[in-house]
Design a protein around this motif. Structure first.
Motif, PDB file in Angstrom:
ATOM      1  N   ASP A 182     -38.087  10.172   9.421  1.00 62.10           N
ATOM      2  CA  ASP A 182     -36.373   9.611   9.344  1.00 62.10           C
ATOM      3  C   ASP A 182     -35.823  10.717   8.586  1.00 62.10           C
ATOM      4  N   CYS A 183     -34.536  10.426   8.449  1.00 60.41           N
ATOM      5  CA  CYS A 183     -33.625  11.356   7.749  1.00 60.41           C
ATOM      6  C   CYS A 183     -33.735  11.802   6.397  1.00 60.41           C
ATOM      7  N   ASP A 184     -34.580  10.753   5.434  1.00 60.12           N
ATOM      8  CA  ASP A 184     -34.807  11.286   4.246  1.00 60.12           C
ATOM      9  C   ASP A 184     -36.295  11.435   3.913  1.00 60.12           C
ATOM     10  N   GLN A 185     -37.135  11.399   5.062  1.00 66.75           N
ATOM     11  CA  GLN A 185     -38.437  12.136   5.166  1.00 66.75           C
ATOM     12  C   GLN A 185     -39.237  10.873   4.282  1.00 66.75           C
ATOM     13  N   ASP A 186     -39.054   9.719   4.320  1.00 71.04           N
ATOM     14  CA  ASP A 186     -39.990   8.721   3.603  1.00 71.04           C
ATOM     15  C   ASP A 186     -40.514   7.645   4.559  1.00 71.04           C
ATOM     16  N   ALA A 187     -40.487   8.028   5.681  1.00 72.88           N
ATOM     17  CA  ALA A 187     -40.915   7.181   6.960  1.00 72.88           C
ATOM     18  C   ALA A 187     -41.165   7.658   8.072  1.00 72.88           C
ATOM     19  N   LEU A 188     -42.250   7.454   8.948  1.00 70.93           N
ATOM     20  CA  LEU A 188     -42.792   8.055  10.008  1.00 70.93           C
ATOM     21  C   LEU A 188     -42.919   7.184  11.416  1.00 70.93           C
ATOM     22  N   TRP A 189     -42.589   7.623  12.481  1.00 67.75           N
ATOM     23  CA  TRP A 189     -42.660   7.081  13.515  1.00 67.75           C
ATOM     24  C   TRP A 189     -43.547   7.524  14.363  1.00 67.75           C
ATOM     25  N   LEU A 190     -44.700   7.028  15.096  1.00 68.00           N
ATOM     26  CA  LEU A 190     -45.791   7.635  15.833  1.00 68.00           C
ATOM     27  C   LEU A 190     -45.443   7.027  16.994  1.00 68.00           C
ATOM     28  N   ILE A 191     -45.385   7.720  18.145  1.00 69.71           N
ATOM     29  CA  ILE A 191     -45.352   7.554  19.558  1.00 69.71           C
ATOM     30  C   ILE A 191     -46.548   7.877  20.081  1.00 69.71           C
TER      31      ILE A 191
END
Length: 126
Positions: free
Chosen positions: A82-91
């Motif tokens: 995400d924008c502030d690099q504190d969450a990930l999205w794994l597809i």
């Protein structure tokens, strides 16, 4: 004004005070949300290196590869931050159920004003 972490291309994950970052996984084919877990720097690096989702188990205090016991790996097709690099999205492409209960997704219950209900009528316990 946003800093370079927010707008640039330098990978700089923002781990919380416990050294973790939240990660959600969704099915690449259907878009269904499958699970939420946490990664530390080692899990993040192992996921990037192998293309298989790795997480940090807070309850067992250890690194684990999703599917290491069940065989239900999550093969990463795309990994976004995400924008502030504190969450990930794994597809991902799941090799079986993502939930430890044997269900396809960990999100199989709905919150209502009366408590919980099954998403699929008559689903009941696994």
């Amino acid at each position: 004004m946003a800093d370079t972490r927010d707008t640039g291309l330098a990978l700089d994950p923002k781990y919380d005070r416990d050294g973790l970052i939240t990660a959600v996984a969704s099915d690449a084919q259907t878009g269904e949300l499958l699970m939420l877990a946490h990664m530390n720097a080692d899990a993040f690096a192992a996921t990037v290196e192998t293309g298989v989702a790795h997480f940090w188990s807070r309850s067992r205090s250890k690194l684990w590869r999703k599917g290491e016991e069940s065989g239900n790996e999550l093969r990463v097709v795309d990994m976004r931050i995400d924008c502030d690099q504190d969450a990930l999205w794994l597809i991902v492409q799941p090799a079986g159920p993502a939930c430890h209960t044997g269900r396809r997704s960990c999100f199989y219950r709905r919150v209502t004003k009366d408590g919980l209900s099954w998403i699929d009528e008559g689903a009941g316990p696994a």
